[in-house]
Design an enzyme around this catalytic site. Sequence first.
Site, PDB file in Angstrom:
ATOM      1  N   THR A 208       0.841  -1.202   0.000  1.00 53.79           N
ATOM      2  CA  THR A 208       0.000   0.000   0.000  1.00 53.79           C
ATOM      3  C   THR A 208       0.877   1.252   0.000  1.00 53.79           C
ATOM      4  O   THR A 208       0.500   2.288  -0.537  1.00 53.79           O
ATOM      5  CB  THR A 208      -0.920  -0.003   1.246  1.00 53.79           C
ATOM      6  OG1 THR A 208      -1.564  -1.283   1.326  1.00 53.79           O
ATOM      7  CG2 THR A 208      -1.969   1.069   1.187  1.00 53.79           C
TER       8      THR A 208
ATOM      9  N   TYR B  27       6.028 -12.478   3.587  1.00 53.07           N
ATOM     10  CA  TYR B  27       4.757 -12.259   2.871  1.00 53.07           C
ATOM     11  C   TYR B  27       4.672 -13.280   1.733  1.00 53.07           C
ATOM     12  O   TYR B  27       5.393 -13.191   0.749  1.00 53.07           O
ATOM     13  CB  TYR B  27       4.727 -10.835   2.323  1.00 53.07           C
ATOM     14  CG  TYR B  27       3.365 -10.316   1.895  1.00 53.07           C
ATOM     15  CD1 TYR B  27       2.213 -11.098   1.975  1.00 53.07           C
ATOM     16  CD2 TYR B  27       3.224  -9.019   1.427  1.00 53.07           C
ATOM     17  CE1 TYR B  27       0.978 -10.591   1.599  1.00 53.07           C
ATOM     18  CE2 TYR B  27       1.988  -8.509   1.046  1.00 53.07           C
ATOM     19  CZ  TYR B  27       0.869  -9.293   1.135  1.00 53.07           C
ATOM     20  OH  TYR B  27      -0.346  -8.790   0.755  1.00 53.07           O
TER      21      TYR B  27
ATOM     22  N   LYS C  22       2.663 -14.015   6.528  1.00 50.43           N
ATOM     23  CA  LYS C  22       1.458 -13.264   6.125  1.00 50.43           C
ATOM     24  C   LYS C  22       1.013 -13.837   4.795  1.00 50.43           C
ATOM     25  O   LYS C  22       1.811 -13.914   3.846  1.00 50.43           O
ATOM     26  CB  LYS C  22       1.844 -11.786   6.002  1.00 50.43           C
ATOM     27  CG  LYS C  22       0.752 -10.851   5.516  1.00 50.43           C
ATOM     28  CD  LYS C  22       1.297  -9.416   5.590  1.00 50.43           C
ATOM     29  CE  LYS C  22       0.261  -8.374   5.248  1.00 50.43           C
ATOM     30  NZ  LYS C  22       0.014  -8.237   3.824  1.00 50.43           N
TER      31      LYS C  22
HETATM   32  O1  LIG Z   1       1.730  -4.864   1.578  1.00 50.42           O
HETATM   33  C1  LIG Z   1       0.648  -4.331   1.860  1.00 50.42           C
HETATM   34  O2  LIG Z   1       0.472  -3.115   1.791  1.00 50.42           O
HETATM   35  C2  LIG Z   1      -0.447  -5.201   2.335  1.00 50.42           C
HETATM   36  O3  LIG Z   1      -0.396  -6.358   2.117  1.00 50.42           O
HETATM   37  C3  LIG Z   1      -1.560  -4.678   3.151  1.00 50.42           C
HETATM   38  C4  LIG Z   1      -2.815  -4.313   2.478  1.00 50.42           C
HETATM   39  O4  LIG Z   1      -3.656  -3.752   3.436  1.00 50.42           O
HETATM   40  C5  LIG Z   1      -3.566  -5.444   1.812  1.00 50.42           C
HETATM   41  O5  LIG Z   1      -4.067  -6.267   2.785  1.00 50.42           O
HETATM   42  C6  LIG Z   1      -4.624  -4.813   0.944  1.00 50.42           C
HETATM   43  O6  LIG Z   1      -4.202  -4.231  -0.088  1.00 50.42           O
HETATM   44  O7  LIG Z   1      -5.800  -4.845   1.276  1.00 50.42           O
END
Ligand SMILES: O=C([O-])C(=O)C[C@H](O)[C@@H](O)C(=O)[O-]
Length: 314
Positions: free
Chosen positions: A50, A137, A162
């Site tokens: 994000t 991740y 994750k």
């Molecule tokens: O790397 C990232 O920003 C994510 O994985 C978190 C985000 O909140 C993801 O869950 C999403 O895009 O909804």
Amino acid sequence: MDLHAVLTPPLSFPLTPFTEDDRLALDVLGLHVEQQVAAGATAVFIACGTGEFTALSREEYREAVALAVKTVAGRVPVFAGAGGGPAAAREFIADAAECGADGVLLLPPYLVSSSPEGVLGHIRYVVADSPLPVIVYQRANARLSPATALALLDLPQVVGLKDGLGDIEQMQRIVATVRTSGHERAGSFSFLNGLPTAELSARAYRAIGVGSYSSAVHAFAPDLAHGFARALDRGDDALVDALLAAFLLPLADLRDRVPGYAVSLVKAAARREGLPVGPVRPPLVEAREEDVDELVRVIAAGRAVLAAHTATES
Ligand SMILES: O=C([O-])C(=O)C[C@H](O)[C@@H](O)C(=O)[O-]
């Protein structure tokens, strides 16, 4: 760090604000991170997906992480994204440590595919000298098997996994393999739901023992993110369903509309909520005005659900 205690959902993944002339908007980032913590974020994951990790220069990355650490000032842990190829990922981890982060979220390597054993080798290489705890991740090309996930427990730097794949059957296998392994870290290893708009799958993941989740919603509407998390926590299925129908499912549909909207729509929503986070960087494309208008209606519908619920409670 007792991750189980701190990684209570919804986890905050802040945006990275840019100015119109393409510089890092550090003042806005500081304000954004402060607002995220004040709204109740239990952990801040800076410069991740994000936060447009892939669009940041090394210098910008360091500035963003250092500012997040300074702003959070120890109130909650700060995890920084790290990724790219194995050598670059090591350098990002070293930077994150120097800038005072408490941990790292290891994003998948780019432009390369591999087997679960290869992904494990990548993780082993990247974390070898890591001074920080690392959450891996699993997403896109970074896929683990139950056996390779279990092997992560032998890497003391790796503290959690994750999931961004959404294969719940495979995730159930991974969780069960780890939890029943008898490994000394079997109970303390953390699992997080990291799917896009993870609220959609939060109930299902909770049922397989993965209670914590990332929330892109928290970046633009923390009130809705927390309202949903509280409803989930107290088993208020009616409110969970109402928020899913009015807000989260339409939001997920919108985020799926154009590749890259997963981030650019979130950024547009934050702008409409009054935070001058500026444009996205390429290759992301700006959300179309009509899509942002629709998103604003969907956010209002979510807030109406929460307000009606609060009114009936009082
Ligand atoms: O790397 C990232 O920003 C994510 O994985 C978190 C985000 O909140 C993801 O869950 C999403 O895009 O909804």
